[in-house]
Design a protein around this motif. Structure first.
Motif, PDB file in Angstrom:
ATOM      1  N   MET A   1       0.839  -1.206   0.000  1.00 37.40           N
ATOM      2  CA  MET A   1       0.000   0.000   0.000  1.00 37.40           C
ATOM      3  C   MET A   1       0.866   1.245   0.000  1.00 37.40           C
ATOM      4  N   ASP A   2       0.344   2.291  -0.608  1.00 39.13           N
ATOM      5  CA  ASP A   2       1.064   3.544  -0.639  1.00 39.13           C
ATOM      6  C   ASP A   2       1.182   4.125   0.759  1.00 39.13           C
ATOM      7  N   ALA A   3       2.157   4.989   0.944  1.00 36.15           N
ATOM      8  CA  ALA A   3       2.340   5.633   2.226  1.00 36.15           C
ATOM      9  C   ALA A   3       1.095   6.426   2.575  1.00 36.15           C
ATOM     10  N   GLY A   4       0.635   6.261   3.786  1.00 36.48           N
ATOM     11  CA  GLY A   4      -0.569   6.941   4.254  1.00 36.48           C
ATOM     12  C   GLY A   4      -0.934   6.393   5.611  1.00 36.48           C
ATOM     13  N   THR A   5      -2.098   6.778   6.109  1.00 37.83           N
ATOM     14  CA  THR A   5      -2.588   6.267   7.385  1.00 37.83           C
ATOM     15  C   THR A   5      -3.168   4.881   7.163  1.00 37.83           C
ATOM     16  N   LYS A   6      -2.628   3.892   7.849  1.00 34.83           N
ATOM     17  CA  LYS A   6      -3.070   2.509   7.676  1.00 34.83           C
ATOM     18  C   LYS A   6      -4.175   2.182   8.670  1.00 34.83           C
ATOM     19  N   ILE A   7      -5.279   1.680   8.133  1.00 32.45           N
ATOM     20  CA  ILE A   7      -6.479   1.409   8.916  1.00 32.45           C
ATOM     21  C   ILE A   7      -6.948  -0.014   8.642  1.00 32.45           C
ATOM     22  N   LEU A   8      -7.432  -0.681   9.690  1.00 35.79           N
ATOM     23  CA  LEU A   8      -8.072  -1.989   9.553  1.00 35.79           C
ATOM     24  C   LEU A   8      -9.547  -1.854   9.914  1.00 35.79           C
ATOM     25  N   VAL A   9     -10.389  -2.556   9.174  1.00 35.24           N
ATOM     26  CA  VAL A   9     -11.816  -2.596   9.482  1.00 35.24           C
ATOM     27  C   VAL A   9     -12.251  -4.059   9.489  1.00 35.24           C
ATOM     28  N   VAL A  10     -13.051  -4.452  10.488  1.00 36.84           N
ATOM     29  CA  VAL A  10     -13.559  -5.827  10.547  1.00 36.84           C
ATOM     30  C   VAL A  10     -15.075  -5.803  10.684  1.00 36.84           C
ATOM     31  N   GLY A  11     -15.690  -6.927  10.303  1.00 35.39           N
ATOM     32  CA  GLY A  11     -17.136  -7.066  10.385  1.00 35.39           C
ATOM     33  C   GLY A  11     -17.571  -7.519  11.765  1.00 35.39           C
ATOM     34  N   ASP A  12     -18.710  -8.219  11.827  1.00 38.77           N
ATOM     35  CA  ASP A  12     -19.262  -8.646  13.115  1.00 38.77           C
ATOM     36  C   ASP A  12     -18.285  -9.559  13.858  1.00 38.77           C
ATOM     37  N   VAL A  13     -17.943  -9.169  15.075  1.00 33.66           N
ATOM     38  CA  VAL A  13     -17.028  -9.973  15.906  1.00 33.66           C
ATOM     39  C   VAL A  13     -17.820 -11.013  16.677  1.00 33.66           C
ATOM     40  N   ARG A  14     -18.923 -10.583  17.278  1.00 36.18           N
ATOM     41  CA  ARG A  14     -19.845 -11.467  18.014  1.00 36.18           C
ATOM     42  C   ARG A  14     -19.141 -12.316  19.061  1.00 36.18           C
ATOM     43  N   GLY A  15     -18.228 -11.642  19.789  1.00 35.54           N
ATOM     44  CA  GLY A  15     -17.576 -12.279  20.921  1.00 35.54           C
ATOM     45  C   GLY A  15     -16.352 -13.111  20.597  1.00 35.54           C
ATOM     46  N   ARG A  16     -15.979 -13.218  19.329  1.00 41.50           N
ATOM     47  CA  ARG A  16     -14.798 -14.018  18.964  1.00 41.50           C
ATOM     48  C   ARG A  16     -13.540 -13.143  19.094  1.00 41.50           C
ATOM     49  N   PHE A  17     -13.281 -12.689  20.312  1.00 37.79           N
ATOM     50  CA  PHE A  17     -12.214 -11.718  20.554  1.00 37.79           C
ATOM     51  C   PHE A  17     -10.833 -12.324  20.369  1.00 37.79           C
ATOM     52  N   LYS A  18     -10.649 -13.543  20.857  1.00 39.59           N
ATOM     53  CA  LYS A  18      -9.341 -14.194  20.748  1.00 39.59           C
ATOM     54  C   LYS A  18      -8.940 -14.358  19.285  1.00 39.59           C
ATOM     55  N   GLN A  19      -9.852 -14.882  18.475  1.00 37.25           N
ATOM     56  CA  GLN A  19      -9.563 -15.088  17.051  1.00 37.25           C
ATOM     57  C   GLN A  19      -9.297 -13.754  16.352  1.00 37.25           C
ATOM     58  N   LEU A  20     -10.089 -12.735  16.685  1.00 39.88           N
ATOM     59  CA  LEU A  20      -9.909 -11.429  16.062  1.00 39.88           C
ATOM     60  C   LEU A  20      -8.545 -10.838  16.383  1.00 39.88           C
ATOM     61  N   PHE A  21      -8.222 -10.732  17.654  1.00 40.30           N
ATOM     62  CA  PHE A  21      -7.006 -10.013  18.033  1.00 40.30           C
ATOM     63  C   PHE A  21      -5.735 -10.784  17.665  1.00 40.30           C
ATOM     64  N   GLN A  22      -5.829 -12.091  17.593  1.00 39.67           N
ATOM     65  CA  GLN A  22      -4.684 -12.856  17.087  1.00 39.67           C
ATOM     66  C   GLN A  22      -4.470 -12.572  15.605  1.00 39.67           C
ATOM     67  N   ARG A  23      -5.553 -12.535  14.858  1.00 37.33           N
ATOM     68  CA  ARG A  23      -5.452 -12.254  13.427  1.00 37.33           C
ATOM     69  C   ARG A  23      -4.932 -10.837  13.189  1.00 37.33           C
ATOM     70  N   VAL A  24      -5.434  -9.873  13.965  1.00 42.25           N
ATOM     71  CA  VAL A  24      -4.986  -8.485  13.828  1.00 42.25           C
ATOM     72  C   VAL A  24      -3.501  -8.371  14.154  1.00 42.25           C
ATOM     73  N   GLU A  25      -3.051  -9.086  15.158  1.00 43.00           N
ATOM     74  CA  GLU A  25      -1.626  -9.041  15.516  1.00 43.00           C
ATOM     75  C   GLU A  25      -0.761  -9.571  14.378  1.00 43.00           C
ATOM     76  N   GLN A  26      -1.229 -10.619  13.708  1.00 41.67           N
ATOM     77  CA  GLN A  26      -0.480 -11.172  12.577  1.00 41.67           C
ATOM     78  C   GLN A  26      -0.421 -10.166  11.419  1.00 41.67           C
ATOM     79  N   VAL A  27      -1.556  -9.579  11.111  1.00 40.75           N
ATOM     80  CA  VAL A  27      -1.611  -8.609  10.017  1.00 40.75           C
ATOM     81  C   VAL A  27      -0.757  -7.385  10.337  1.00 40.75           C
ATOM     82  N   ASN A  28      -0.776  -6.964  11.586  1.00 42.12           N
ATOM     83  CA  ASN A  28      -0.008  -5.780  11.986  1.00 42.12           C
ATOM     84  C   ASN A  28       1.494  -6.023  11.863  1.00 42.12           C
ATOM     85  N   LYS A  29       1.935  -7.222  12.195  1.00 45.02           N
ATOM     86  CA  LYS A  29       3.357  -7.557  12.063  1.00 45.02           C
ATOM     87  C   LYS A  29       3.770  -7.636  10.596  1.00 45.02           C
TER      88      LYS A  29
END
Length: 524
Positions: A1-29
């Motif tokens: 991606m071009d230089a700019g402000t990097k943003i993540l957006v996700v859909g309905d989490v519905r309590g699946r916090f562990k799966q979400l934040f693990q995935r976000v950590e991988q993408v962020n790295k």
């Protein structure tokens, strides 16, 4: 991606916090760092599923990207948002609120609207998990007020809603909202994210129609995201990199792509959700020299009289008439018989000045021969002055939404002379304007006898003029002067962003007056 402000957006989490934040950590790295993670749709699930959040609240696990969530979409979820101090659910996890505009440190603007459209509620009777027309208008107005350029509205960067807009696959989506459609059409987001129906859907980009806030047809990309961890492995996380609309090149915002589709919200029957008076298609957000929205009086006689009316101006209330007590006299550099020279309010640079008529004259087209002669003397003196500094000068006049003759004067290094006309032509193309090229402006007879116009006198002794003034951008000349090809200072397009302290203005005036003295004919 071009230089700019990097943003993540996700859909309905519905309590699946562990799966979400693990995935976000991988993408962020892998592709980060991301400045923010936004969650649309249902963030919480059932009580048992929500227990995954306890480890994050107790500090045993950490959320690596600051996360912001929309509010509840159903009554049973309202308890999770009650009694939150400053919206904080836990460290790095925050409730955005019912509705509003959130601006990142980079300037990226994120408009958001929580909940579902209240059934049968057109004003302000929605529950904690519903939004109403009043909420939608509040978001719309916040977006329009927060714009940093009063010439044209450029939209917002992101719109977050849980509910889909009506007009977008509404046959497959019974819960689509007409108020969301109205909001999207009004604020013109570059990206609109939503969720709720459990599917990933991304259509081709489309353009919002021009209205009273802007003459640009701004592009929107609509994206619906699936549930986190869905069995079909449909896309539930979206990464994007944005340069704020207010800092983006205008050409990038208006340039069309080959795969665009018609806007789904044009001609949409909102079914009474909003009235015509609420729409920007019927509202005026610019300064109106006629005094705003006045009710017509006089019945049939008024309707029959469609002749243009000449506004009656009280010189004592005009900011620019020299006899007015409101004129800022500390800005005045020198005074002639019919005109005076003054520092521009909110100048682009130290040598940005204006030629103004001492008495009330609305435009150069209405000058007398004596007035025109003195105006010519001011222009000639300024050309000689700037030439002594190795500069060329450009004069502009906008007879549109301005009640007093004002001629802006700005100089450029001689090496830029050839770029000025090209810069006007480039901006004219961006704004869909057509200019006529005339020879040097040497007579009032060259100007339109009636009606608004804009003109620019260029260093090559040519004159650009247009009478195409419907929705004409108020700061068009400053847009040209501040463009990348010339002064490269887009942040100075709006004069209100360039206001100086009074002592600074006095110093600028004294410096200019001293330097201009050898060329000042008013002392003769």
């Amino acid at each position: 991606m071009d230089a700019g402000t990097k943003i993540l957006v996700v859909g309905d989490v519905r309590g699946r916090f562990k799966q979400l934040f693990q995935r976000v950590e991988q993408v962020n790295k892998k592709a980060g760092p991301f400045e923010i993670l936004c969650c649309v749709g249902d963030f919480f699930g059932d009580d048992k599923q929500n227990e995954e959040l306890i480890a994050y609240k107790n500090g045993f696990k950490h959320i690596t990207v600051p996360t912001y969530v929309l509010g509840p979409n159903k009554k049973e979820h309202t308890k999770y948002f009650a009694d939150l101090a400053d919206g904080e659910i836990c460290t790095n996890l925050t409730y955005l609120g019912r509705r509003g505009v959130y601006t990142l440190s980079s300037g990226v603007k994120i408009a958001y609207l929580s909940g579902f459209e209240a059934a049968g509620a057109t004003e302000s009777s929605g529950s904690e998990f519903e939004f109403t027309k009043a909420d939608v208008l509040a978001v719309r107005n916040s977006c329009l007020v927060s714009k940093n350029c009063s010439t044209e509205y450029r939209g917002v960067d992101v719109l977050l809603t849980s509910q889909w807009p009506y007009g977008m696959q509404e046959q497959e989506n019974a819960n689509a909202s007409k108020l969301v459609s109205f909001l999207c059409r009004e604020i013109k987001p570059r990206y609109h994210f939503c969720a709720i129906n459990g599917t990933h859907y991304e259509c081709a980009p489309f353009r919002m129609p021009k209205d009273e806030t802007t003459q640009f047809e701004l592009c929107t990309r609509f994206i619906s995201l699936a549930d986190v961890g869905n069995a079909n492995k449909a896309k539930y996380i979206y990464a994007l990199s944005l340069k704020p609309v207010d800092k983006s090149r205008l050409l990038d915002l208006v340039q069309k792509t080959t795969n665009e589709i018609p806007c789904p919200f044009i001609g949409l029957d909102l079914g009474g959700a909003v009235s015509k008076n609420d729409s920007s298609e019927n509202r005026q957000y610019f300064y109106d020299m006629e005094g705003g929205n006045r009710k017509r009086q006089g019945g049939e006689n008024n309707r029959r009289d469609k002749r243009p009316r000449i506004p009656q101006i009280d010189q004592e209330k005009c900011w620019f008439c020299l006899s007015s007590p409101d004129v800022e006299k500390h800005l005045i550099i020198t005074v002639g018989e019919h005109f005076y020279l003054a520092l521009a309010k909110g100048p682009i640079n130290k040598n940005h000045v204006m030629i103004l008529s001492t008495k009330h004259v609305p435009c150069a087209a209405q000058l007398s021969p004596e007035d025109w002669q003195e105006l010519d003397k001011f222009k000639a003196a300024l050309r000689k002055f700037f030439k002594s500094l190795g500069q060329v000068v450009c004069f502009t006049e906008r007879h549109y939404k301005s009640v007093h003759l004002q001629i802006n004067v700005l100089a450029f290094e001689e090496g830029y002379a050839w770029k000025i006309k090209h810069s006007f032509e480039d901006k004219a193309e961006e704004f869909n304007l057509e200019f006529e090229t005339l020879p040097a402006l040497d007579s009032v007879k060259m100007l339109p006898e009636m009606g608004p116009y804009f003109l620019a006198e260029l260093p090559d002794d040519s004159t650009l003029i247009t009478r195409q003034m419907k929705h004409f951008p108020i700061h068009f000349a400053r847009d040209v002067f501040c463009s990348e090809n010339l002064l490269n200072c887009d942040e100075k397009v709006n004069w209100k962003e360039c206001l100086l302290e009074r002592d600074e203005e006095v110093a600028y005036v004294e410096d200019f007056r001293k330097a201009f003295a050898p060329f000042d004919f008013t002392d003769d």
